[in-house]
Scaffold this motif. Structure first.
Motif, short mmCIF file in Angstrom:
data_model
loop_
_atom_site.label_atom_id
_atom_site.label_comp_id
_atom_site.label_asym_id
_atom_site.label_seq_id
_atom_site.Cartn_x
_atom_site.Cartn_y
_atom_site.Cartn_z
N ASP A 149 -41.22 36.44 62.90
CA ASP A 149 -40.10 36.31 61.98
C ASP A 149 -39.21 37.55 61.97
OD1 ASP A 149 -38.80 34.52 60.18
OD2 ASP A 149 -39.51 35.69 58.47
N GLY A 150 -39.12 38.23 63.12
CA GLY A 150 -38.30 39.43 63.22
C GLY A 150 -38.90 40.65 62.55
N LEU A 151 -40.18 40.59 62.18
CA LEU A 151 -40.84 41.67 61.46
C LEU A 151 -42.11 42.10 62.19
CD1 LEU A 151 -40.67 40.08 57.89
CD2 LEU A 151 -39.20 41.92 58.75
N THR A 152 -42.56 43.31 61.91
CA THR A 152 -43.87 43.75 62.37
C THR A 152 -44.88 43.39 61.28
OG1 THR A 152 -42.97 45.57 63.68
CG2 THR A 152 -45.30 45.71 63.07
N MET A 153 -45.69 42.39 61.55
CA MET A 153 -46.69 41.94 60.60
C MET A 153 -47.94 42.82 60.69
SD MET A 153 -45.13 39.51 59.10
CE MET A 153 -43.98 38.13 59.27
N LEU A 184 -58.97 36.16 59.99
CA LEU A 184 -57.72 36.92 60.02
C LEU A 184 -56.91 36.59 58.77
CD1 LEU A 184 -55.57 38.74 61.38
CD2 LEU A 184 -54.67 36.66 62.46
N ALA A 185 -56.76 37.59 57.89
CA ALA A 185 -55.83 37.47 56.77
C ALA A 185 -54.46 37.87 57.30
CB ALA A 185 -56.26 38.37 55.62
N PHE A 186 -53.58 36.88 57.47
CA PHE A 186 -52.31 37.18 58.13
C PHE A 186 -51.22 37.56 57.14
CE2 PHE A 186 -52.14 32.44 57.90
CZ PHE A 186 -50.88 32.21 57.38
N ASP A 187 -50.22 38.21 57.67
CA ASP A 187 -49.11 38.77 56.90
C ASP A 187 -47.93 37.81 56.96
OD1 ASP A 187 -47.36 40.52 55.62
OD2 ASP A 187 -47.23 41.93 57.29
N ILE A 188 -47.11 37.82 55.93
CA ILE A 188 -45.91 36.97 55.94
C ILE A 188 -44.63 37.76 55.63
CG2 ILE A 188 -47.14 34.84 55.43
CD1 ILE A 188 -46.26 35.09 52.52
N HIS A 189 -44.77 39.04 55.25
CA HIS A 189 -43.59 39.81 54.82
C HIS A 189 -43.44 41.14 55.54
CE1 HIS A 189 -43.10 36.85 51.75
NE2 HIS A 189 -44.00 37.31 50.92
N GLY A 190 -44.02 41.32 56.70
CA GLY A 190 -43.87 42.58 57.41
C GLY A 190 -44.47 43.77 56.67
N LEU A 205 -37.76 30.59 53.37
CA LEU A 205 -38.85 30.38 54.32
C LEU A 205 -39.48 29.01 54.12
CD1 LEU A 205 -40.75 31.52 56.51
CD2 LEU A 205 -42.08 32.56 54.66
N LEU A 206 -39.72 28.64 52.88
CA LEU A 206 -40.34 27.35 52.58
C LEU A 206 -39.43 26.17 52.93
CD1 LEU A 206 -42.02 28.27 49.19
CD2 LEU A 206 -43.22 27.70 51.31
N ASP A 207 -38.15 26.44 53.02
CA ASP A 207 -37.19 25.39 53.41
C ASP A 207 -37.01 25.28 54.92
OD1 ASP A 207 -36.59 24.37 50.92
OD2 ASP A 207 -34.93 25.76 50.56
N ASP A 208 -37.73 26.11 55.67
CA ASP A 208 -37.54 26.17 57.11
C ASP A 208 -38.89 26.01 57.83
OD1 ASP A 208 -36.93 26.78 59.76
OD2 ASP A 208 -35.49 28.35 59.23
N PRO A 209 -39.30 24.76 58.10
CA PRO A 209 -40.60 24.55 58.73
C PRO A 209 -40.78 25.29 60.06
CG PRO A 209 -39.74 22.47 57.91
CD PRO A 209 -38.64 23.48 57.78
N ASP A 210 -39.71 25.43 60.81
CA ASP A 210 -39.85 26.11 62.10
C ASP A 210 -40.17 27.59 61.93
OD1 ASP A 210 -39.39 23.83 63.69
OD2 ASP A 210 -37.23 24.01 63.38
N ARG A 211 -39.56 28.23 60.93
CA ARG A 211 -39.89 29.63 60.66
C ARG A 211 -41.34 29.76 60.22
NH1 ARG A 211 -36.29 32.44 56.40
NH2 ARG A 211 -37.71 34.18 56.83
N MET A 212 -41.78 28.85 59.36
CA MET A 212 -43.18 28.89 58.92
C MET A 212 -44.13 28.72 60.10
SD MET A 212 -43.49 27.10 55.19
CE MET A 212 -42.66 25.55 55.49
N ARG A 213 -43.79 27.80 60.99
CA ARG A 213 -44.64 27.58 62.16
C ARG A 213 -44.67 28.81 63.06
NH1 ARG A 213 -43.33 21.23 63.80
NH2 ARG A 213 -43.75 20.41 61.70
N ASP A 214 -43.53 29.47 63.21
CA ASP A 214 -43.50 30.67 64.04
C ASP A 214 -44.43 31.75 63.47
OD1 ASP A 214 -41.72 29.54 65.80
OD2 ASP A 214 -39.95 30.55 64.98
N ILE A 215 -44.41 31.92 62.16
CA ILE A 215 -45.29 32.90 61.52
C ILE A 215 -46.75 32.50 61.72
CG2 ILE A 215 -46.03 33.80 59.27
CD1 ILE A 215 -43.07 33.72 58.44
N GLY A 216 -47.04 31.21 61.55
CA GLY A 216 -48.41 30.73 61.73
C GLY A 216 -48.88 30.85 63.17
N HIS A 217 -48.02 30.49 64.10
CA HIS A 217 -48.40 30.57 65.52
C HIS A 217 -48.66 32.01 65.95
CE1 HIS A 217 -48.28 26.55 67.21
NE2 HIS A 217 -47.18 26.28 66.53
N ALA A 218 -47.86 32.94 65.45
CA ALA A 218 -48.05 34.34 65.81
C ALA A 218 -49.42 34.84 65.33
CB ALA A 218 -46.94 35.20 65.22
N ALA A 219 -49.79 34.44 64.11
CA ALA A 219 -51.11 34.82 63.59
C ALA A 219 -52.22 34.14 64.39
CB ALA A 219 -51.21 34.45 62.12
#
Length: 240
Positions: free
Chosen positions: A14-18, A62-68, A85-99
């Protein structure tokens, strides 16, 4: 005697370092693994401790991060980040896939036995991984009963368990009903547990005077313990 080992993991999403927390059980062999998504406020020590507790039970966690690396004490700041974020399923999926990629890169992870659990926004992210067709063995979400795009729940290939407080104004009865209807229409093996008298985020203990809470949010110690037992049961039933 061997014990749980933990380490901080950094990765991009999501453009952040998690900045996540990876916890490994004792031993050296491959083990079933669990993604743990945090509340909308972000990853804190309480969520990190959930990863440690699951590692003690024998899971790679793995406790994953969502806010960098941020943890929000101001609800207005948190909502400004989470609502888009909650209105954008693709962004949520990107965060989940990265984790998920971080979890799969760990040699001790059994790639055929992975589950996802989450709380609030983290639960919504885990559900989106299911709707994206990720091969999970179980999905558990507490307070994250967010419905997806039409028809995509049919891609969920594992049991889904959800927990919510009966007095939660954020996950109100209409939202619970919509979630149940979505799961049922998709033919998902689903359960919904309603904890009587509990508010939103009932599972999370108070963290001090710096955090400003909104109305409808509150801790319920008995139900917090019950919800954790329900999560542990879900994992035991489906990961072995």
């Amino acid at each position: 005697m061997e014990t749980v080992t933990t380490r901080t993991v950094e990765y991009q999403a999501d453009g952040l370092t998690m900045v996540g927390r990876l916890a490994l059980p004792a031993g050296a062999g491959r083990r079933p693994a669990v993604l743990i998504g945090p509340e909308g406020t972000g990853l804190n020590d309480f969520q990190r401790a959930r990863a440690d507790a699951l590692a003690e039970l024998g899971y790679v966690a793995l406790a994953f991060d969502i806010h960098g690396g941020r943890w929000f004490t101001d609800p207005d700041e948190m909502l400004a980040r989470c609502l888009p974020l909650l209105d954008d399923p693709d962004r949520m999926r990107d965060i989940g896939h990265a984790a998920l990629d971080v979890l799969l890169a760990e040699p001790r992870t059994d790639p055929g036995r992975i589950a996802g659990i989450g709380y609030g926004t983290g639960g919504a992210i885990v559900l989106e991984l299911g709707r994206a067709g990720v091969d999970l063995r179980a999905i558990g979400t507490v307070n994250g009963l967010v419905t997806g795009r039409p028809g995509e729940a049919a891609n969920i290939r594992c049991p889904v368990w959800a927990g919510v407080g009966s007095e939660d104004p954020i996950m109100a009865p209409a939202q619970r009903d919509a979630f149940a209807a979505e799961m049922q229409a998709a033919g998902v093996d689903w359960q919904l547990t309603v904890y009587g008298g509990a508010l939103h985020a009932f599972h999370h203990p108070p963290v001090g005077p710096k955090q400003r809470l909104v109305p409808g949010v509150g801790y319920h110690a008995r139900h917090a313990e019950r919800a954790w037992r329900d999560v542990v049961t879900l994992l035991a039933e489906n990961l072995g």
